[in-house]
Design a protein around this motif. Structure first.
Motif, PDB file in Angstrom:
ATOM      1  N   ASP A   5      -4.992  -6.221   4.445  1.00 50.18           N
ATOM      2  CA  ASP A   5      -3.752  -6.527   3.905  1.00 50.18           C
ATOM      3  C   ASP A   5      -2.845  -5.542   3.240  1.00 50.18           C
ATOM      4  O   ASP A   5      -1.516  -5.086   3.254  1.00 50.18           O
ATOM      5  CB  ASP A   5      -2.639  -7.686   4.846  1.00 50.18           C
ATOM      6  N   SER A   6      -3.587  -4.507   2.883  1.00 46.95           N
ATOM      7  CA  SER A   6      -3.311  -4.052   1.717  1.00 46.95           C
ATOM      8  C   SER A   6      -2.122  -2.717   2.516  1.00 46.95           C
ATOM      9  O   SER A   6      -2.366  -2.457   3.254  1.00 46.95           O
ATOM     10  CB  SER A   6      -3.906  -2.871   1.047  1.00 46.95           C
ATOM     11  N   ARG A   7      -1.459  -2.646   1.339  1.00 50.27           N
ATOM     12  CA  ARG A   7      -0.425  -0.920   1.632  1.00 50.27           C
ATOM     13  C   ARG A   7      -0.278  -0.367   0.598  1.00 50.27           C
ATOM     14  O   ARG A   7      -0.366  -0.743  -0.084  1.00 50.27           O
ATOM     15  CB  ARG A   7       1.449  -2.708   1.792  1.00 50.27           C
ATOM     16  N   VAL A   8       0.153   0.882   1.114  1.00 53.24           N
ATOM     17  CA  VAL A   8       0.178   2.542   0.839  1.00 53.24           C
ATOM     18  C   VAL A   8       1.217   1.977   0.140  1.00 53.24           C
ATOM     19  O   VAL A   8       2.447   2.179   1.345  1.00 53.24           O
ATOM     20  CB  VAL A   8      -0.187   2.985   1.699  1.00 53.24           C
ATOM     21  N   ILE A   9       1.149   2.876  -1.037  1.00 55.02           N
ATOM     22  CA  ILE A   9       2.088   3.004  -1.082  1.00 55.02           C
ATOM     23  C   ILE A   9       2.811   4.302  -1.797  1.00 55.02           C
ATOM     24  O   ILE A   9       1.653   5.144  -1.580  1.00 55.02           O
ATOM     25  CB  ILE A   9       2.388   2.364  -2.698  1.00 55.02           C
ATOM     26  N   ARG A  12       3.510   5.371  10.283  1.00 56.44           N
ATOM     27  CA  ARG A  12       2.123   5.548  10.216  1.00 56.44           C
ATOM     28  C   ARG A  12       1.414   5.391   9.762  1.00 56.44           C
ATOM     29  O   ARG A  12      -0.273   5.821  10.557  1.00 56.44           O
ATOM     30  CB  ARG A  12       1.929   7.050  11.837  1.00 56.44           C
ATOM     31  N   TYR A  13       1.240   6.140   8.432  1.00 55.12           N
ATOM     32  CA  TYR A  13       0.078   5.367   7.859  1.00 55.12           C
ATOM     33  C   TYR A  13       0.202   4.537   6.740  1.00 55.12           C
ATOM     34  O   TYR A  13      -0.001   4.706   6.057  1.00 55.12           O
ATOM     35  CB  TYR A  13      -0.074   7.097   5.904  1.00 55.12           C
ATOM     36  N   GLN A  14       0.654   3.874   8.266  1.00 56.74           N
ATOM     37  CA  GLN A  14       0.406   1.869   7.178  1.00 56.74           C
ATOM     38  C   GLN A  14       0.035   0.977   8.501  1.00 56.74           C
ATOM     39  O   GLN A  14       0.485   1.876   9.564  1.00 56.74           O
ATOM     40  CB  GLN A  14       1.783   2.215   6.633  1.00 56.74           C
ATOM     41  N   GLY A  32       0.200  -1.524  -2.967  1.00 58.10           N
ATOM     42  CA  GLY A  32      -1.002  -0.801  -4.013  1.00 58.10           C
ATOM     43  C   GLY A  32      -2.042  -0.066  -3.821  1.00 58.10           C
ATOM     44  O   GLY A  32      -2.536   0.760  -4.637  1.00 58.10           O
ATOM     45  N   ALA A  33      -2.029   0.559  -2.725  1.00 57.57           N
ATOM     46  CA  ALA A  33      -2.832   1.033  -1.967  1.00 57.57           C
ATOM     47  C   ALA A  33      -2.831   2.215  -2.042  1.00 57.57           C
ATOM     48  O   ALA A  33      -1.951   2.596  -2.066  1.00 57.57           O
ATOM     49  CB  ALA A  33      -4.289   0.990  -0.585  1.00 57.57           C
ATOM     50  N   VAL A  34      -3.508   3.275  -2.491  1.00 61.29           N
ATOM     51  CA  VAL A  34      -3.180   4.893  -2.245  1.00 61.29           C
ATOM     52  C   VAL A  34      -3.559   5.666  -1.297  1.00 61.29           C
ATOM     53  O   VAL A  34      -3.739   6.770  -1.341  1.00 61.29           O
ATOM     54  CB  VAL A  34      -3.917   5.358  -4.080  1.00 61.29           C
ATOM     55  N   ALA A  35      -4.272   5.412   0.268  1.00 59.36           N
ATOM     56  CA  ALA A  35      -4.983   5.287   0.700  1.00 59.36           C
ATOM     57  C   ALA A  35      -4.470   4.125   1.604  1.00 59.36           C
ATOM     58  O   ALA A  35      -5.235   2.715   1.348  1.00 59.36           O
ATOM     59  CB  ALA A  35      -6.434   5.611   0.399  1.00 59.36           C
ATOM     60  N   ALA A  36      -4.409   4.215   2.940  1.00 56.34           N
ATOM     61  CA  ALA A  36      -4.539   3.229   4.406  1.00 56.34           C
ATOM     62  C   ALA A  36      -5.917   2.958   4.614  1.00 56.34           C
ATOM     63  O   ALA A  36      -6.893   3.518   4.269  1.00 56.34           O
ATOM     64  CB  ALA A  36      -3.717   4.152   5.474  1.00 56.34           C
ATOM     65  N   PRO A  37      -5.934   1.713   5.179  1.00 57.25           N
ATOM     66  CA  PRO A  37      -7.332   1.059   5.190  1.00 57.25           C
ATOM     67  C   PRO A  37      -7.241   1.428   6.814  1.00 57.25           C
ATOM     68  O   PRO A  37      -6.741   1.260   8.287  1.00 57.25           O
ATOM     69  CB  PRO A  37      -7.449  -0.273   4.970  1.00 57.25           C
ATOM     70  N   THR A  38      -7.837   3.313   7.313  1.00 57.91           N
ATOM     71  CA  THR A  38      -7.929   3.380   8.765  1.00 57.91           C
ATOM     72  C   THR A  38      -8.093   3.482   9.679  1.00 57.91           C
ATOM     73  O   THR A  38      -7.670   3.381  10.933  1.00 57.91           O
ATOM     74  CB  THR A  38      -7.520   5.225   8.292  1.00 57.91           C
ATOM     75  N   ALA A  39      -8.573   2.064   9.474  1.00 58.02           N
ATOM     76  CA  ALA A  39      -9.604   1.048  11.085  1.00 58.02           C
ATOM     77  C   ALA A  39      -7.808   0.753  11.462  1.00 58.02           C
ATOM     78  O   ALA A  39      -8.396   0.694  12.310  1.00 58.02           O
ATOM     79  CB  ALA A  39     -10.772   0.639  10.284  1.00 58.02           C
TER      80      ALA A  39
END
Length: 335
Positions: free
Chosen positions: A58-62, A157-159, A167-174
């Protein structure tokens, strides 16, 4: 094993530069043992069982990318690695010459102090709450292989649709393939969905520089497993299905240490014995990357190599905005 064992040819045209109009419209390659099937991601609820447990990150890209200027006037690109406290953060800083302590950067007249250097990262004091400052002035940190500037579409969409912990700088893309319809259909068949948090740092894009994999050191990432998720895993009567390599590293790190919260540098390569995860949903990864090595450890180096050959032949879309793969765990020692 060696880095070169995970090399494969990938046409540039297969690197997805933009998301599809619909999240779940992506293709899904299903790898079970040595067999390969071609499906659509929307078929996923038919491929999983009611007793299976889906675990998502559930990490969210900032907005972790910031363009600034050095105090000498040169250009600087700042990419957040992680927030350390309210005003300070560990960052990559791309500049023509390495920065030293007591230097500073400016962004729209705002001063950011260079406190120290930690390996390839810099300790920066933003003189303001980091998260709030980046949200107001930063950009979506698209991966380096997406060769365009971020636009309004990327902010959504990159979310993932279930992202909730910034807190993430890259999406957990799966997880980018899931939409509300797919999630509702999974719940309707009785599946439980649980979450963990692992914030992907900028170090995830650093290449493996050592050909001898035993000499590679992973960057550190923080993870947390809520009590409800731990209970769901312990009570699961079907398969534990990880959505992405970040979930795999989180669950396997906790299994190895006995700690449901902490830092992980876990580097998974073929021969690793998995303790928790039974099935994996993942994207197609870069050649010679630690992510490809993890998938190869999970589903078997030779089956994954053949699956990637088929994916290239069938023109699957690769990397963050690309297509997906569902694979089953292969026991350690199998090839």
């Amino acid at each position: 094993m060696r880095r070169s064992d995970f090399r494969f040819g990938l046409p540039q045209s297969l690197i997805a530069q933009r998301p599809l109009d619909s999240r779940s419209a992506s293709r899904l390659l299903v790898l079970a043992g040595d067999s390969i099937r071609h499906c659509q991601f929307g078929d996923l609820p038919d491929l999983l069982g009611a007793d299976d447990l889906l675990v998502v990150n559930d990490s969210r890209v900032i907005k972790a990318r910031l363009l600034a200027q050095k105090d000498s006037g040169g250009r600087a690109e700042v990419l957040l690695e992680r927030i350390l406290d309210t005003n300070r953060a560990l960052c990559q800083v791309r500049v023509s010459k390495p920065l030293k302590g007591n230097r500073c950067l400016y962004q729209d007249g705002h001063r950011i102090d260079v406190v120290d250097r930690d390996g390839e990262f810099y300790l920066l004091d933003f003189n303001a709450p980091v998260a709030e400052y980046l949200d107001a002035h930063g950009d979506v940190p698209l991966p380096p292989y997406i060769e365009r500037s971020p636009d309004a579409t990327d902010e959504a969409r990159y979310q993932t649709v279930y992202a909730s912990v910034p807190g993430a700088v890259a999406a957990p893309t799966a997880g980018l393939h899931f939409d509300d319809d797919v999630l509702d259909r999974l719940r309707a068949k009785g599946m439980d969905i649980a979450s963990v948090t692992l914030h992907v740092g900028a170090g995830t894009f650093q290449p493996v520089r050592e050909d001898d994999l035993s000499r590679h050191r992973m960057h550190s990432e923080s993870y947390a497993i809520p009590k409800a998720t731990r209970r769901a895993i312990d009570e699961c009567e079907g398969r534990v299905v990880a959505v992405g390599t970040t979930v795999v590293r989180t669950l396997e790190s906790a299994a190895a240490t006995g700690e449901d919260r902490g830092e992980t540098r876990l580097f998974i390569t073929p021969g690793y014995r998995f303790r928790v995860v039974d099935a994996l949903i993942t994207n197609f990864h870069l050649p010679e990357s630690t992510l490809l090595m993890l998938v190869s450890a999970f589903a078997g180096a030779e089956p994954v190599r053949r699956a990637y050959e088929v994916a290239v032949q069938q023109r699957y879309r690769f990397f963050s905005y690309g297509d997906a793969m569902l694979c089953e765990r292969r026991e350690a020692g199998s090839v």
